[in-house]
Motif scaffolding. Structure first.
Motif, PDB file in Angstrom:
ATOM      1  N   GLN A  35      27.780  24.309  53.981  1.00  0.00           N
ATOM      2  CA  GLN A  35      28.642  24.408  55.173  1.00  0.00           C
ATOM      3  C   GLN A  35      30.023  23.829  54.925  1.00  0.00           C
ATOM      4  OE1 GLN A  35      26.418  22.688  58.480  1.00  0.00           O
ATOM      5  NE2 GLN A  35      26.283  24.729  59.389  1.00  0.00           N
ATOM      6  N   GLU A  36      30.056  22.731  54.188  1.00  0.00           N
ATOM      7  CA  GLU A  36      31.368  22.132  53.874  1.00  0.00           C
ATOM      8  C   GLU A  36      32.188  23.079  52.999  1.00  0.00           C
ATOM      9  OE1 GLU A  36      30.364  17.355  54.037  1.00  0.00           O
ATOM     10  OE2 GLU A  36      29.794  18.488  52.256  1.00  0.00           O
ATOM     11  N   GLN A  38      31.850  26.343  52.908  1.00  0.00           N
ATOM     12  CA  GLN A  38      32.264  27.439  53.795  1.00  0.00           C
ATOM     13  C   GLN A  38      33.531  27.080  54.561  1.00  0.00           C
ATOM     14  OE1 GLN A  38      28.501  28.022  55.966  1.00  0.00           O
ATOM     15  NE2 GLN A  38      28.729  30.224  55.532  1.00  0.00           N
ATOM     16  N   LYS A  39      33.526  25.865  55.070  1.00  0.00           N
ATOM     17  CA  LYS A  39      34.708  25.414  55.834  1.00  0.00           C
ATOM     18  C   LYS A  39      35.938  25.357  54.954  1.00  0.00           C
ATOM     19  CE  LYS A  39      32.586  22.635  59.486  1.00  0.00           C
ATOM     20  NZ  LYS A  39      32.224  21.273  59.860  1.00  0.00           N
ATOM     21  N   GLU A  40      35.732  24.869  53.722  1.00  0.00           N
ATOM     22  CA  GLU A  40      36.861  24.793  52.787  1.00  0.00           C
ATOM     23  C   GLU A  40      37.448  26.190  52.558  1.00  0.00           C
ATOM     24  OE1 GLU A  40      35.904  23.839  48.732  1.00  0.00           O
ATOM     25  OE2 GLU A  40      37.996  23.434  48.207  1.00  0.00           O
ATOM     26  N   ALA A  42      37.122  28.879  54.392  1.00  0.00           N
ATOM     27  CA  ALA A  42      37.696  29.455  55.617  1.00  0.00           C
ATOM     28  C   ALA A  42      39.136  29.015  55.826  1.00  0.00           C
ATOM     29  CB  ALA A  42      36.836  29.072  56.819  1.00  0.00           C
ATOM     30  N   ARG A  43      39.467  27.827  55.325  1.00  0.00           N
ATOM     31  CA  ARG A  43      40.848  27.334  55.496  1.00  0.00           C
ATOM     32  C   ARG A  43      41.862  28.164  54.700  1.00  0.00           C
ATOM     33  NH1 ARG A  43      38.193  22.191  55.707  1.00  0.00           N
ATOM     34  NH2 ARG A  43      38.537  21.789  53.500  1.00  0.00           N
ATOM     35  N   GLU A 388      31.663  34.115  50.327  1.00  0.00           N
ATOM     36  CA  GLU A 388      32.576  33.479  51.293  1.00  0.00           C
ATOM     37  C   GLU A 388      34.026  33.794  50.950  1.00  0.00           C
ATOM     38  OE1 GLU A 388      31.679  31.752  54.098  1.00  0.00           O
ATOM     39  OE2 GLU A 388      29.695  32.486  53.527  1.00  0.00           O
TER      40      GLU A 388
END
Lengths: 473, 473
Positions: A35-36, A38-40, A42-43, A388
């Motif tokens: 999840q971390e 993924q967040k990275e 997405a930025r 991703e």
């Protein structure tokens, strides 16, 4: 492209090379959750949009096409060992410097030097018919007076074996069906050897293509030690079909084959390297590549001008946007790919000591038509990350991540465990033009190249800029 | 096929020729109702099914393909005035006799004799590049040393007019866009004349095709009285595009053009005629046709081997079934169509005295790929009848009757008021191969030829056997 290899590269144990402190330790497994990550990723949405905007709709649109057109119109085709290739390398070296890329340099390698010379095949019986041919790379020539012999037409290696006693002193004509490139290309590569083994004096192979307008296609062939080296060329699908029909009617066919083809000593050439040096982990590498050499017919625009120039374009786009990733983005334009990945193999020998530092190797060598995504080979975790990354290309609706990342010039890295990616595009017409006089700028579409370059830039930049390298098996 | 003419042939007043008692009186209008005619046609349902069965599923399947392959493999292409065409006519004459057709004979005509000879075009500046060319039919040659001149690239006749002052002493290269064949072919036909008018020394025309694998396409061109006759050839789409790009960059292009092309005095040739003589109205004719000549590249398999051989096949099928229609079914294999319908025009001059006796003229000269129906020109009543006839082909789902029946060899009859029909087929790839080295048996599909022959046989037989001729305007 020389081969399309759809070999699945299975689990490869990482060689612990341990060559110095800058080597990345792949056993230092990330503690971050997916999840971390993924967040990275997405930025990077805004960066991806900026790249797409610039490449597809902005000032950079059509640049890779225009640059490629200028090179191939000016130089023409770029055969291994030729003056043309040497000139092209000189021009590209300067162009990359002019583009203000980092660490632009040439890395010397030794490459094969084969020349086609004049060549002809004339059917003498049952009627005079001058055939279009293209001698195959590394083939020997004929004596100056040519080889005049009766033809034996076969449709497979199996048939040749069954009819081996008929082959002695003849020219073997292969009229194999086209299944797909990677299946059928064995006739081009091994046709001469198999014919020589049963006493043939030359072999003529139906061009490896699903479609023809009387178009011969060249490519590499391989002799084997201990087997006589007989001259070999590709003929058109049309002439192979015609000779099959004639033979099935019991008609005697005689051909005079003349080829001046000659192998010369290996010559010096260069892989061209240019970078955007990483700001945080400069010793770590994301490699993007295509090959600059081509066959000696057409313009080598599609194979692999397109791949080479979208790779350059990826760096240009990132440079234009003032971006500099954490690790180094390295462009390599390979030499002598068509002779069997010669330039890239020597690059591997020189650089494999740092293999742990290669996060991702990328090659585009199967067209730069409209892409639909990537072929990728790597660990399940790396694949999940690539999915991703590709989701950033949703604005272009290009998000596929399939298996079998491959490329003649990157396979050796992939087989050694480095994650590898290649571009998937609409290959429908690729083999119509492949290794033929038809491989020209007319095949290329600037808008499709824009899109391919955007994909290439987004993927290479994001993977180069993420906090961690792609995890291996 | 030389041209595709989509001219609507409007109402044509019937010329009252009145040449003897056997001439049909078209003013003797049928008193039968359309319902009666419908019933008459419906009775041919079983015959139509028998023809389809024999042609598509029975013993005759693939016969037209096999016959054609044997001819074109044996002879090769059949240019007007060539020994090849003469041999082909001899073989076909004998084959039609061997097929036990009636009244098999040759009708002498005078045809053009042009020979290509050796030809080459080499770009000398900005770099050496040997170009694929095909000189155009009727073109003059160059002096033996060739014509070496700078190139002026234009994209249209309009642009040539605007830039007329730049053309003097140059080789004009036309890189016109491909719109469709009938629109774009004017550049091939008039390109030399328009270039010569503004002082050019030669013209090179982008081949008239929507798709190319570096494939030049030949065809006829026409000089005009009072305008210098300059050599002219077609180049590939690829080279035309490349020279356009070079010119747009301000690069000077120089080409050396060598052509041995030469026009010789007209030579004797023959239209070949064979019949199934009508049992009730033998003087009345349904004519089915294709042309036997071709260009001098490829095999002339598609243009118009296919059309000629499905026309022969139509008679063979009817003969095989023991059918003999009321009026005469006449097969004509035209000579020298490619030079402008030369053989067919002389046939018309000889036979037009009996024009009233021609119920229907048919030509297949736009491919024998999978047909969807007919193009037809004729009176509304004749069209209604043709629709009924085509409904007999419902088992093959081929029932279309569109407008614009046409064919280089039958247009003169159509324009004089005779109903005319041509085959509609899937033309998607036709112009990829047209007049190129790629016009070979590889393009042809035996199953599609079977279907085309079935359509041709059903239509020709039923129209020849109906009680009344097709009504005219």
């Amino acid at each position: 492209m020389k081969f399309l290899i759809f070999t699945f590269v299975g689990v490869v144990h990482l060689l612990s090379l341990g060559a110095g402190k800058a080597i990345y330790r792949h056993d230092m497994v990330s503690q971050r959750t997916f999840q971390e990550i993924q967040k990275e990723i997405a930025r990077y949405g805004d960066v991806a949009k900026a790249i797409i905007q610039l490449a597809v709709y902005g000032n950079a649109q059509n640049r890779s096409y225009d640059r490629l057109a200028l090179l191939v119109d000016t130089i023409g085709p770029r055969l291994s060992g030729s003056k043309n290739l040497e000139m092209a390398i000189g021009i590209m070296h300067q162009s990359l410097k002019d583009n203000d890329l980092d660490n632009v340099h040439l890395e010397p390698v030794k490459i094969p030097h084969w020349e086609r010379g004049e060549e002809s095949a004339v059917m003498l019986k049952p009627r005079i018919h001058t055939m279009a041919i293209l001698g195959l790379g590394s083939s020997t020539g004929t004596p100056p007076e040519g080889i005049t012999a009766e033809v034996l037409v076969v449709h497979s290696f199996d048939e040749l074996k069954i009819r081996a006693s008929e082959a002695k002193g003849k020219i073997v004509v292969y009229n194999q069906a086209y299944v797909n490139y990677s299946t059928t290309v064995k006739y081009r590569i091994q046709g001469a050897v198999e014919a020589a083994k049963v006493g043939a004096v030359a072999s003529l192979i139906r061009s490896v293509t699903p479609f023809s307008i009387y178009s011969p296609h060249t490519g590499i062939q391989k002799y084997e030690d201990g087997v006589p080296k007989i001259p070999t060329a590709c003929i058109t699908v049309e002439d192979a079909n015609m000779m099959s029909r004639m033979a099935s009617r019991g008609v005697k066919i005689v051909i005079q084959l003349k080829m001046e083809a000659k192998n010369y000593p290996d010559t010096e050439s260069f892989n061209i390297v240019a970078e955007i040096t990483g700001i945080k982990y400069p010793e770590q590498i994301v490699l993007v590549s295509g090959h600059l050499d081509s066959w000696d017919v057409g313009q080598g625009a599609m194979d692999d001008g397109g791949g080479a120039f979208i790779s350059w374009e990826a760096l240009s786009l990132i440079r234009d946007l003032g971006l500099r990733p954490k690790r180094t983005l390295r462009l390599v334009l390979w030499t002598a790919e068509e002779q069997g990945g010669i330039g890239s193999f020597q690059y591997y020998q020189l650089h494999k000591v740092n293999i742990s530092n290669y996060s991702l190797v990328m090659e585009s060598d199967a067209g730069t038509f409209l892409p639909t995504g990537l072929q990728f080979t790597g660990s399940p975790k790396a694949r999940a990350i690539m999915k991703e990354v590709m989701s950033l290309l949703q604005p272009l609706n290009i998000t596929q991540v399939l298996s079998h990342g491959q490329g003649e010039d990157i396979n050796v890295w992939i087989q050694a465990g480095v994650p590898g990616a290649s571009l998937i595009d609409n290959l429908y017409k690729y083999f119509f033009f492949h290794h033929s006089h038809g491989d020209t700028m007319t095949v290329m579409d600037p808008k499709q190249m824009n899109v391919a370059a955007a994909v290439w830039a987004v993927v290479s930049y994001v993977v180069a800029d993420m906090e961690e390298m792609l995890p291996r098996f």
